[in-house]
Motif scaffolding. Structure first.
Motif, PDB file in Angstrom:
ATOM      1  N   VAL A  66     -80.518  58.852  -6.514  1.00  0.00           N
ATOM      2  CA  VAL A  66     -81.226  57.565  -6.541  1.00  0.00           C
ATOM      3  C   VAL A  66     -80.757  56.729  -7.726  1.00  0.00           C
ATOM      4  N   ASP A  67     -80.608  57.366  -8.884  1.00  0.00           N
ATOM      5  CA  ASP A  67     -80.152  56.684 -10.089  1.00  0.00           C
ATOM      6  C   ASP A  67     -78.765  56.074  -9.869  1.00  0.00           C
ATOM      7  N   GLU A  68     -77.851  56.844  -9.303  1.00  0.00           N
ATOM      8  CA  GLU A  68     -76.493  56.362  -9.081  1.00  0.00           C
ATOM      9  C   GLU A  68     -76.448  55.269  -8.012  1.00  0.00           C
ATOM     10  N   VAL A  69     -77.212  55.422  -6.952  1.00  0.00           N
ATOM     11  CA  VAL A  69     -77.251  54.395  -5.906  1.00  0.00           C
ATOM     12  C   VAL A  69     -77.817  53.100  -6.481  1.00  0.00           C
ATOM     13  N   ASP A  70     -78.857  53.204  -7.294  1.00  0.00           N
ATOM     14  CA  ASP A  70     -79.417  52.009  -7.946  1.00  0.00           C
ATOM     15  C   ASP A  70     -78.352  51.279  -8.760  1.00  0.00           C
ATOM     16  N   GLU A  71     -77.540  52.046  -9.502  1.00  0.00           N
ATOM     17  CA  GLU A  71     -76.492  51.441 -10.331  1.00  0.00           C
ATOM     18  C   GLU A  71     -75.441  50.725  -9.483  1.00  0.00           C
ATOM     19  N   VAL A  72     -75.023  51.346  -8.393  1.00  0.00           N
ATOM     20  CA  VAL A  72     -73.998  50.733  -7.536  1.00  0.00           C
ATOM     21  C   VAL A  72     -74.561  49.484  -6.847  1.00  0.00           C
ATOM     22  N   CYS A  73     -75.780  49.552  -6.394  1.00  0.00           N
ATOM     23  CA  CYS A  73     -76.403  48.381  -5.748  1.00  0.00           C
ATOM     24  C   CYS A  73     -76.569  47.238  -6.745  1.00  0.00           C
ATOM     25  N   ALA A  74     -76.989  47.548  -7.952  1.00  0.00           N
ATOM     26  CA  ALA A  74     -77.114  46.520  -8.986  1.00  0.00           C
ATOM     27  C   ALA A  74     -75.763  45.919  -9.324  1.00  0.00           C
ATOM     28  N   ALA A  75     -74.718  46.742  -9.306  1.00  0.00           N
ATOM     29  CA  ALA A  75     -73.369  46.238  -9.593  1.00  0.00           C
ATOM     30  C   ALA A  75     -72.932  45.215  -8.556  1.00  0.00           C
ATOM     31  N   ALA A  76     -73.359  45.360  -7.314  1.00  0.00           N
ATOM     32  CA  ALA A  76     -72.993  44.400  -6.276  1.00  0.00           C
ATOM     33  C   ALA A  76     -73.543  43.014  -6.597  1.00  0.00           C
ATOM     34  N   ALA A  77     -74.724  42.968  -7.164  1.00  0.00           N
ATOM     35  CA  ALA A  77     -75.349  41.688  -7.486  1.00  0.00           C
ATOM     36  C   ALA A  77     -74.766  41.053  -8.741  1.00  0.00           C
ATOM     37  N   ALA A  78     -74.161  41.858  -9.609  1.00  0.00           N
ATOM     38  CA  ALA A  78     -73.687  41.350 -10.899  1.00  0.00           C
ATOM     39  C   ALA A  78     -72.165  41.347 -11.033  1.00  0.00           C
ATOM     40  N   VAL A  79     -71.454  41.719  -9.971  1.00  0.00           N
ATOM     41  CA  VAL A  79     -70.005  41.862 -10.064  1.00  0.00           C
ATOM     42  C   VAL A  79     -69.339  40.518 -10.365  1.00  0.00           C
ATOM     43  N   GLU A  80     -68.268  40.583 -11.154  1.00  0.00           N
ATOM     44  CA  GLU A  80     -67.539  39.372 -11.519  1.00  0.00           C
ATOM     45  C   GLU A  80     -66.148  39.403 -10.914  1.00  0.00           C
ATOM     46  N   GLY A  81     -65.563  38.239 -10.782  1.00  0.00           N
ATOM     47  CA  GLY A  81     -64.213  38.106 -10.262  1.00  0.00           C
ATOM     48  C   GLY A  81     -63.889  36.650 -10.046  1.00  0.00           C
ATOM     49  N   ASP A  82     -62.587  36.353  -9.907  1.00  0.00           N
ATOM     50  CA  ASP A  82     -62.145  34.972  -9.752  1.00  0.00           C
ATOM     51  C   ASP A  82     -62.403  34.409  -8.362  1.00  0.00           C
ATOM     52  N   SER A  83     -62.565  35.285  -7.380  1.00  0.00           N
ATOM     53  CA  SER A  83     -62.767  34.826  -6.003  1.00  0.00           C
ATOM     54  C   SER A  83     -63.699  35.798  -5.287  1.00  0.00           C
ATOM     55  N   PRO A  84     -64.229  35.411  -4.140  1.00  0.00           N
ATOM     56  CA  PRO A  84     -65.071  36.343  -3.377  1.00  0.00           C
ATOM     57  C   PRO A  84     -64.334  37.640  -3.038  1.00  0.00           C
ATOM     58  N   GLY A  85     -63.054  37.545  -2.698  1.00  0.00           N
ATOM     59  CA  GLY A  85     -62.280  38.745  -2.397  1.00  0.00           C
ATOM     60  C   GLY A  85     -62.133  39.649  -3.611  1.00  0.00           C
ATOM     61  N   ASP A  86     -61.928  39.059  -4.770  1.00  0.00           N
ATOM     62  CA  ASP A  86     -61.832  39.841  -6.014  1.00  0.00           C
ATOM     63  C   ASP A  86     -63.164  40.517  -6.343  1.00  0.00           C
ATOM     64  N   ARG A  87     -64.270  39.804  -6.128  1.00  0.00           N
ATOM     65  CA  ARG A  87     -65.579  40.396  -6.399  1.00  0.00           C
ATOM     66  C   ARG A  87     -65.843  41.574  -5.459  1.00  0.00           C
ATOM     67  N   LEU A  88     -65.480  41.432  -4.187  1.00  0.00           N
ATOM     68  CA  LEU A  88     -65.647  42.540  -3.247  1.00  0.00           C
ATOM     69  C   LEU A  88     -64.791  43.727  -3.681  1.00  0.00           C
ATOM     70  N   THR A  89     -63.547  43.478  -4.020  1.00  0.00           N
ATOM     71  CA  THR A  89     -62.643  44.549  -4.436  1.00  0.00           C
ATOM     72  C   THR A  89     -63.161  45.253  -5.688  1.00  0.00           C
ATOM     73  N   THR A  90     -63.659  44.505  -6.646  1.00  0.00           N
ATOM     74  CA  THR A  90     -64.214  45.104  -7.861  1.00  0.00           C
ATOM     75  C   THR A  90     -65.401  45.996  -7.524  1.00  0.00           C
ATOM     76  N   TRP A  91     -66.271  45.524  -6.630  1.00  0.00           N
ATOM     77  CA  TRP A  91     -67.422  46.341  -6.239  1.00  0.00           C
ATOM     78  C   TRP A  91     -66.976  47.573  -5.461  1.00  0.00           C
ATOM     79  N   LEU A  92     -65.976  47.453  -4.615  1.00  0.00           N
ATOM     80  CA  LEU A  92     -65.477  48.612  -3.876  1.00  0.00           C
ATOM     81  C   LEU A  92     -64.878  49.653  -4.825  1.00  0.00           C
ATOM     82  N   GLN A  93     -64.251  49.196  -5.906  1.00  0.00           N
ATOM     83  CA  GLN A  93     -63.756  50.123  -6.930  1.00  0.00           C
ATOM     84  C   GLN A  93     -64.935  50.882  -7.550  1.00  0.00           C
ATOM     85  N   ARG A  94     -66.027  50.156  -7.816  1.00  0.00           N
ATOM     86  CA  ARG A  94     -67.228  50.794  -8.380  1.00  0.00           C
ATOM     87  C   ARG A  94     -67.821  51.780  -7.375  1.00  0.00           C
TER      88      ARG A  94
END
Length: 185
Positions: A66-94
């Protein structure tokens, strides 16, 4: 004047966090068979404190998941990147990092799991968290529109299961994620 001693509530919270961090490290290093005594030792708390926080190994594994899933879900809302595709890729890396480190926890949970356990709810939570990222990337024509997030997460999970070191798997993941960008339809 000296600071007042921390409240028992703050101390209990710190102990719980120390147990979770030690358990995460121990399970990643030695697998789900790691003893509760080893986790208590690594966290620097006594067995009574460990069992007061987590009466069973199953409860500890659930809390880790639960702790780890919470962290990954929160990362989706706070992920940074230059474009929507970059933000998705960064979250997929996480997400990939989560998958590679959670395997011992999930395997331990599945031994005695029923459908109410968090292990069965985590996929839906991940999909809900990542869907806005995929939609934005697809709306910007940066990711193929014929893929859904379930398929993409399956791809990431499959790569995480490839035998070898993280250094071996990382370039495979990078190539697959780059391929998502090139497949624009």
């Amino acid at each position: 004047m000296a600071d007042p001693p921390p409240s028992k509530r703050a101390d209990a919270t710190r102990n719980r966090q120390r147990i979770l961090e030690a358990a995460r490290t121990a399970f990643a290093a030695t697998g789900a068979e790691t003893s509760m005594a080893e986790i208590a030792r690594r966290s620097g708390v006594g067995s009574a404190t460990l069992y007061r926080n987590f009466a069973t190994r199953h409860e500890l594994l659930e809390a880790l998941l639960v702790d780890e899933v919470d962290e990954v879900c929160a990362a989706a809302a706070a992920v940074e990147g230059d474009s929507p595709g970059d933000r998705l890729t960064t979250w997929l890396q996480r997400f990939f990092q989560y998958v590679t480190t959670k395997r011992p926890v999930v395997l331990g949970l599945l031994e005695h799991a029923d459908r109410t356990d968090p292990v069965f709810q985590s996929r839906g939570r991940m999909l809900a968290a990542g869907e806005p990222l995929l939609s934005a990337a697809q709306d910007a024509h940066q990711i193929a529109s014929d893929l859904d997030l379930d398929q993409i997460l399956d791809l990431v999970v499959a790569i995480a299961k490839i035998p070898g070191t993280p250094e071996y798997r990382q370039p495979i993941l990078d190539a697959a994620l780059a391929g998502l960008h090139r497949r624009v339809t």
